[in-house]
Design an enzyme around this catalytic site. Structure first.
Site, short mmCIF file in Angstrom:
data_model
loop_
_atom_site.label_atom_id
_atom_site.label_comp_id
_atom_site.label_asym_id
_atom_site.label_seq_id
_atom_site.Cartn_x
_atom_site.Cartn_y
_atom_site.Cartn_z
N ASP A 166 -4.60 -33.81 -15.92
CA ASP A 166 -5.71 -34.39 -15.13
C ASP A 166 -5.13 -35.64 -14.47
OD1 ASP A 166 -8.70 -34.25 -14.49
OD2 ASP A 166 -8.55 -36.29 -15.22
N GLY A 182 -13.93 -29.56 -22.97
CA GLY A 182 -13.31 -30.70 -23.67
C GLY A 182 -12.61 -31.60 -22.67
N LYS A 183 -12.12 -32.70 -23.11
CA LYS A 183 -11.37 -33.61 -22.25
C LYS A 183 -10.73 -34.63 -23.15
CE LYS A 183 -10.84 -34.24 -17.72
NZ LYS A 183 -10.78 -33.18 -16.71
N SER A 184 -9.66 -35.25 -22.69
CA SER A 184 -9.13 -36.38 -23.44
C SER A 184 -8.70 -37.48 -22.50
CB SER A 184 -8.01 -35.95 -24.40
OG SER A 184 -7.16 -35.03 -23.79
N VAL A 215 -12.65 -35.50 -26.68
CA VAL A 215 -14.06 -35.11 -26.80
C VAL A 215 -14.16 -33.59 -26.64
CG1 VAL A 215 -16.38 -35.30 -25.81
CG2 VAL A 215 -14.89 -37.31 -25.88
#
Ligand code: NAD
Length: 419
Positions: A147, A106-108, A61
């Site tokens: 993360d 952002g992040k995944s 995202v």
């Protein structure tokens, strides 16, 4: 929405900031920021070491790239959802803006219990994520980092997969941060998030005139962030009286021996069973009398169920979204000083920014340089947020959000309104 939903927490924090900014920012800019720019879900089907093809779901995202390429870690847990990743990406937008790095949010996510994979299978899965998601990753698009469930080794495999796919020994620019130093990583990145948390705790103890030699701390989570925070606070003379992880928690009113606890956790994969302490439950841990509580595990740990029972004077959010908005109000009314996640755990992304510039310029920075730049930046932003919170008689979270959302709106305005 449920109280313990990461996305609803992020949306609620943003709505409060939007309300505070409604007279100075156009409504259409705020409407734009209420939605992610891109949400992608894709399926990974690697062949693992049992010879079978396994099916995994993964997400990327990008919430906003107003300030620069999206930045944010890869979460590998059994229960991560696209909505979680969206909420976490939104929080990254504010974090980058607040700490002053030229990145968006952002992040995944990869839906898998990282702890249940062999190192070889985890490598295969990470490489599969990169090969399938390659078009969403890049120095100008989205730059991942560690993360929950991912670490430095995984980031090294990401760099290798990308450089290999380009037929080169290195990548042109920085595609991933949090890599091993030998592969273009930066010294101090692995400890940076915990070090930033410890710096914020030190500032808060100073603020409340609490002597570090007499202060007591409780840490929830003993992974990357929690273990480094506990170790550094212990080195400052602070007594760490309680530590917990997903398996259990331990308590010693005279202070835990953090080095021995780290060795125990490295050998057994948990703090549980540590000999020189009493076993307590995870909920007892959060409610222990102490000066500082550091939630450094996962989201929604302080909720309406336990906010009235929290006895700490200071809550330093090492984790992302550990306090629900409802609980946040209770803590504020009870005069508990909360250092919000977008400030408290921003040391990691600040040092990721240094890694990004280092790799772009093919430079090498020393750990002393990295730590002193981080200290300067965290201190400056902590003081700025505190000043606004005091001037406007608001919580540190509201003040941090106000500054961050205003910055992103100004960037959007400077870019113009197309497309
Ligand atoms: P990690 O996977 O290294 O460690 C997570 C720790 O939390 C483990 O000890 C695990 O047992 C514990 N835990 C998980 N669920 C728990 C629960 N329900 N109750 C008690 N303990 C639980 O992860 P990490 O990298 O240390 O990240 C921890 C938090 O910090 C996450 O919220 C993450 O988003 C946030 N964060 C991490 C970074 C980073 O650089 N790694 C940066 C900013 C924020």
């Amino acid at each position: 929405m449920a109280e313990n939903n990461i996305l609803s927490t992020a949306m609620e924090n943003f709505s409060r900031a939007s309300l505070m900014l409604k007279d100075e920012v156009e409504a259409n800019l705020l409407a734009k920021l209420s939605m992610p720019r891109e949400r992608v879900e894709f399926t990974l089907t690697p062949q693992l070491s049992d010879g079978k093809v396994h099916v995994f779901t993964s997400f990327v995202v990008r919430h906003s790239d107003a300030l620069g390429p999206a930045k944010g870690g890869i979460r590998m847990t059994a229960d991560v959802t696209l909505d979680d990743v969206t909420g976490l990406a939104m929080e990254m937008t504010w974090k980058c803006a607040l700490i002053g790095v030229p990145f968006g949010g952002g992040k995944s996510g990869i839906v898998s219990d990282a702890g249940n994979l062999t190192p070889k299978d985890k490598e295969t899965l990470i490489r599969s994520f990169v090969r399938n998601g390659l078009r969403h990753i890049g120095p100008q698009v989205y730059v991942p980092a560690p993360d929950m469930g991912t670490n430095e080794t995984d980031m090294g495999h990401i760099k290798d997969t990308i450089s290999f796919s380009h037929g080169q020994a290195i990548t042109q620019g920085c595609f991933v941060t949090g890599k091993p130093v030998l592969l273009g990583g930066i010294p101090g990145r692995r400890e940076a998030t915990g070090r930033g948390v410890a710096m914020c705790v030190e500032k808060s103890l100073e603020l409340f005139d609490i002597d570090t030699q007499k202060a007591t701390v409780v840490v929830q989570g003993f992974g990357n962030v929690g273990s480094v925070t506990a170790q550094l606070l212990n080195e400052m003379g602070v007594k760490v009286i309680g530590v917990g992880d997903i398996e259990g928690a331990v308590y010693n009113e005279f202070g835990l021996d953090i080095s021995a606890l780290s060795k125990h956790a490295a050998q057994t994969a948990s703090v549980k069973g540590f000999a020189s302490a009493s076993a307590i439950s995870g909920s007892e841990l959060l409610e222990l009398p102490c000066d500082v509580l550091v939630p450094a595990a996962t989201a929604a740990q302080i909720t309406t169920d336990n906010a009235e029972q929290i006895k700490a004077k200071i809550v330093a959010e090492g984790a992302n979204g550990p306090t629900t908005p409802e609980a946040d109000e209770i803590l504020y009314k009870r005069n508990i000083f909360v250092i919000p996640d977008i400030l408290c755990n921003a040391g990691g992304v600040f040092v990721s920014y240094l890694e990004y510039t280092q790799e772009t310029q093919q430079e090498q920075m020393t750990v002393e340089h990295v730590n002193s730049r981080m200290k300067k930046r965290i201190t400056q932003r902590f003081e700025e947020v505190l000043r606004l919170a005091n001037d406007r008689k608001m919580s540190m979270r509201d003040a941090a959000m106000l500054l961050a959302v205003r910055t992103v709106c100004n960037a959007l305005k400077s870019r113009g309104y197309q497309p």
